[in-house]
Motif scaffolding. Structure first.
Motif, mmCIF file in Angstrom:
data_model
loop_
_atom_site.group_PDB
_atom_site.id
_atom_site.type_symbol
_atom_site.label_atom_id
_atom_site.label_comp_id
_atom_site.label_asym_id
_atom_site.label_seq_id
_atom_site.Cartn_x
_atom_site.Cartn_y
_atom_site.Cartn_z
ATOM 1 N N LEU A 126 -44.303 -18.454 37.230
ATOM 2 C CA LEU A 126 -44.097 -16.664 37.111
ATOM 3 C C LEU A 126 -44.963 -16.484 36.140
ATOM 4 O O LEU A 126 -45.098 -14.955 35.908
ATOM 5 C CB LEU A 126 -42.622 -16.692 36.703
ATOM 6 N N LYS A 127 -45.191 -17.090 34.746
ATOM 7 C CA LYS A 127 -46.001 -16.686 33.968
ATOM 8 C C LYS A 127 -47.757 -16.033 33.908
ATOM 9 O O LYS A 127 -48.103 -15.325 33.746
ATOM 10 C CB LYS A 127 -46.612 -17.637 32.880
ATOM 11 N N ARG A 128 -48.161 -16.357 35.068
ATOM 12 C CA ARG A 128 -49.696 -16.773 36.223
ATOM 13 C C ARG A 128 -49.463 -15.375 36.529
ATOM 14 O O ARG A 128 -50.734 -14.668 36.645
ATOM 15 C CB ARG A 128 -49.691 -17.327 37.106
ATOM 16 N N GLU A 130 -47.319 -12.977 35.257
ATOM 17 C CA GLU A 130 -47.012 -12.340 34.708
ATOM 18 C C GLU A 130 -45.389 -11.388 34.580
ATOM 19 O O GLU A 130 -44.501 -10.459 34.465
ATOM 20 C CB GLU A 130 -47.312 -10.876 33.943
ATOM 21 N N ILE A 131 -44.584 -12.377 35.501
ATOM 22 C CA ILE A 131 -43.319 -11.569 36.210
ATOM 23 C C ILE A 131 -42.358 -11.923 35.270
ATOM 24 O O ILE A 131 -41.952 -12.629 35.532
ATOM 25 C CB ILE A 131 -42.729 -12.538 37.932
ATOM 26 N N PRO A 132 -41.502 -11.017 35.149
ATOM 27 C CA PRO A 132 -40.161 -11.813 33.948
ATOM 28 C C PRO A 132 -39.183 -11.934 34.883
ATOM 29 O O PRO A 132 -38.713 -11.997 36.411
ATOM 30 C CB PRO A 132 -39.842 -10.326 33.848
ATOM 31 N N PRO A 133 -38.778 -13.816 34.716
ATOM 32 C CA PRO A 133 -37.158 -13.816 35.286
ATOM 33 C C PRO A 133 -36.288 -13.656 36.151
ATOM 34 O O PRO A 133 -35.994 -13.972 37.070
ATOM 35 C CB PRO A 133 -36.878 -15.103 34.064
ATOM 36 N N ASP A 134 -35.649 -13.116 34.875
ATOM 37 C CA ASP A 134 -34.423 -11.819 36.089
ATOM 38 C C ASP A 134 -35.219 -10.861 36.502
ATOM 39 O O ASP A 134 -34.669 -10.925 36.918
ATOM 40 C CB ASP A 134 -33.847 -11.424 34.120
ATOM 41 N N GLN A 135 -36.704 -10.829 37.208
ATOM 42 C CA GLN A 135 -36.693 -9.789 37.589
ATOM 43 C C GLN A 135 -37.013 -10.611 39.284
ATOM 44 O O GLN A 135 -38.004 -10.357 40.530
ATOM 45 C CB GLN A 135 -37.765 -9.293 37.575
ATOM 46 N N TRP A 136 -37.168 -12.223 38.939
ATOM 47 C CA TRP A 136 -37.633 -12.733 40.442
ATOM 48 C C TRP A 136 -36.923 -13.217 41.272
ATOM 49 O O TRP A 136 -35.578 -13.481 41.065
ATOM 50 C CB TRP A 136 -38.040 -14.143 39.612
#
Length: 185
Positions: A126-128, A130-136
């Motif tokens: 997710l960091k690559r 920049e996806i927030p974990p709560d929106q994945w």
């Protein structure tokens, strides 16, 4: 491929045993990963010699024959993080008078694997983007196709790298040998 085996072995009846021990033992064995290639000639890949067993919980004040052990396949750093997380959440268990049940051990090792895997997924996938974990994974559907394809490839690679089982063994609160299987997926 690394293979680990944990078995419960019975002692022959009629023999004398030291006090405090039962008739059953736990036997553990693991090999090292060795991969042979075919294309372009002989290729051999092997992992370094390393113990595949890590201690989870020492013998408690309440007795029992031994603590609980984790047998793993794959990278040692992942197993080390899982063992560390397990020990953090079970701090003080070795001072308990009553040894933990196999259900308690199973719940805590599952929670430790989930916590460490979730943390690694955030860092490695997710960091690559920049996806927030709560929106994945909702946000992934809104991305352009080439990015979604790259993201799906990263998820598959992550699942493949984390796709191993852990064998956990020890003696439960009734001094019975117990083997638990925990999956990293």
């Amino acid at each position: 491929m690394t293979i680990g085996i944990v078995a419960i072995a019975g002692r022959p009846s009629g023999e004398q045993y030291p006090r405090g021990t039962g008739n059953e033992l736990i036997v553990m064995a693991a090999d090292r990963q060795v991969t042979f290639g075919v294309e372009g000639g002989p290729q051999v890949r092997s992992e370094p010699v390393a113990p595949k067993r890590m201690g989870l919980l020492q013998k408690t004040r309440g007795g029992g024959r031994c603590g609980w052990q984790l047998l793993y396949a794959g990278q040692g750093d992942e197993a080390t993080r899982i063992v560390h997380e397990f020990r953090e959440t079970t701090d003080g268990w070795d001072e308990r008078i009553k040894p933990p049940s196999s259900e308690e051990i199973g719940d805590k090792i599952s929670a430790a694997i989930h916590t460490v895997r979730t943390r690694a997924f955030r860092e490695q996938v997710l960091k690559r983007w920049e996806i927030p974990p709560d929106q994945w994974p909702k946000v992934a559907g809104d991305l352009p196709d080439p990015i979604v394809n790259d993201l799906n490839g990263a998820v598959r690679a992550f699942d493949r790298d984390w796709g191993c089982d852990f064998l956990v063994c020890g003696f439960d609160q009734y001094d019975r040998p117990t083997i638990l299987r925990a999956n990293a997926l």
